[in-house]
Design an enzyme around this catalytic site. Structure first.
Site, mmCIF file in Angstrom:
data_model
loop_
_atom_site.group_PDB
_atom_site.id
_atom_site.type_symbol
_atom_site.label_atom_id
_atom_site.label_comp_id
_atom_site.label_asym_id
_atom_site.label_seq_id
_atom_site.Cartn_x
_atom_site.Cartn_y
_atom_site.Cartn_z
ATOM 1 N N HIS A 64 0.839 -1.146 -0.162
ATOM 2 C CA HIS A 64 -0.076 0.037 0.125
ATOM 3 C C HIS A 64 0.902 1.204 -0.121
ATOM 4 O O HIS A 64 1.859 1.506 0.397
ATOM 5 C CB HIS A 64 -0.898 0.016 1.233
ATOM 6 C CG HIS A 64 -1.841 -1.215 1.025
ATOM 7 N ND1 HIS A 64 -2.953 -1.021 2.242
ATOM 8 C CD2 HIS A 64 -2.323 -1.957 -0.045
ATOM 9 C CE1 HIS A 64 -3.727 -2.222 1.746
ATOM 10 N NE2 HIS A 64 -3.586 -2.423 0.475
ATOM 11 N N GLU A 66 0.788 4.024 1.751
ATOM 12 C CA GLU A 66 1.081 4.335 3.124
ATOM 13 C C GLU A 66 2.397 3.724 3.431
ATOM 14 O O GLU A 66 3.367 4.262 3.963
ATOM 15 C CB GLU A 66 0.122 4.526 4.082
ATOM 16 C CG GLU A 66 -1.122 5.228 3.773
ATOM 17 C CD GLU A 66 -2.070 4.218 2.695
ATOM 18 O OE1 GLU A 66 -3.277 4.945 2.956
ATOM 19 O OE2 GLU A 66 -1.710 3.302 2.331
ATOM 20 N N CYS A 90 -5.550 1.378 5.633
ATOM 21 C CA CYS A 90 -6.240 0.128 6.362
ATOM 22 C C CYS A 90 -5.669 -0.250 7.681
ATOM 23 O O CYS A 90 -4.775 0.600 7.999
ATOM 24 C CB CYS A 90 -5.578 -0.942 5.227
ATOM 25 S SG CYS A 90 -4.094 -1.384 5.267
ATOM 26 N N CYS A 93 -1.678 -0.860 7.378
ATOM 27 C CA CYS A 93 -1.036 0.403 7.259
ATOM 28 C C CYS A 93 -0.996 1.352 8.542
ATOM 29 O O CYS A 93 0.056 1.969 8.942
ATOM 30 C CB CYS A 93 -1.244 1.123 5.933
ATOM 31 S SG CYS A 93 -0.934 0.465 4.261
#
Length: 146
Positions: A64, A66, A90, A93
């Site tokens: 992801h 992040e 999420c 992260c």
């Protein structure tokens, strides 16, 4: 947020291109990330599907935005930094955001607000004292021709 949006353009995800930008307390850009495959894993060889068997979808493979922004940072501590991200983080992260000491999350969209992942992320941020808020659009427009 504009830099996070621009970073999202690097993503090859056909459904949800996400970008993130970490800034210091002085608003200086520290790191960028977008959702994509790990280094050495070809975007063309791993799946981008959202449905199917676990090994045939993107979810086991994609890193992801992040987390990529955190992993791409090679400087000192991120204590007190802010992260701008085009999509609310999420739960996975969020763990990294908290562990690195990032104190504020500014997000563009919260389209998965009702999912267990985002509910858990918000619970953890609340418990850890991480502030989160939706970005307020300014109406500014940036046009790039390359």
């Amino acid at each position: 947020m504009g830099i996070a949006v621009l970073s999202s353009k690097r993503s090859k995800d056909p459904n949800t291109a996400v970008g993130s930008c970490i800034v210091g307390s002085d608003n200086r850009i520290l790191s960028l990330g977008y959702n994509g495959m790990p280094i050495g894993c070809s975007d063309d060889e791993f799946p981008w599907e959202r449905e199917g068997g676990s090994l045939d979808t993107k979810y086991f493979y994609v890193c992801h935005a992040e987390l990529n922004a955190i992993l791409n940072y090679n400087g000192g501590p991120l204590q007190g930094a802010r992260i701008y991200t085009t999509l609310f983080p999420c739960n996975e992260c969020t763990k990294s955001i908290i562990q690195k000491g990032i104190k504020e999350v500014i997000y563009g969209s919260d389209k998965y607000a009702d999912t267990d992942s985002v509910i858990a992320a918000k619970r953890m941020m609340d418990a850890a004292g991480v502030v989160y808020r939706q970005y307020e659009r300014s109406g500014k427009e940036v046009i790039l021709e390359l």
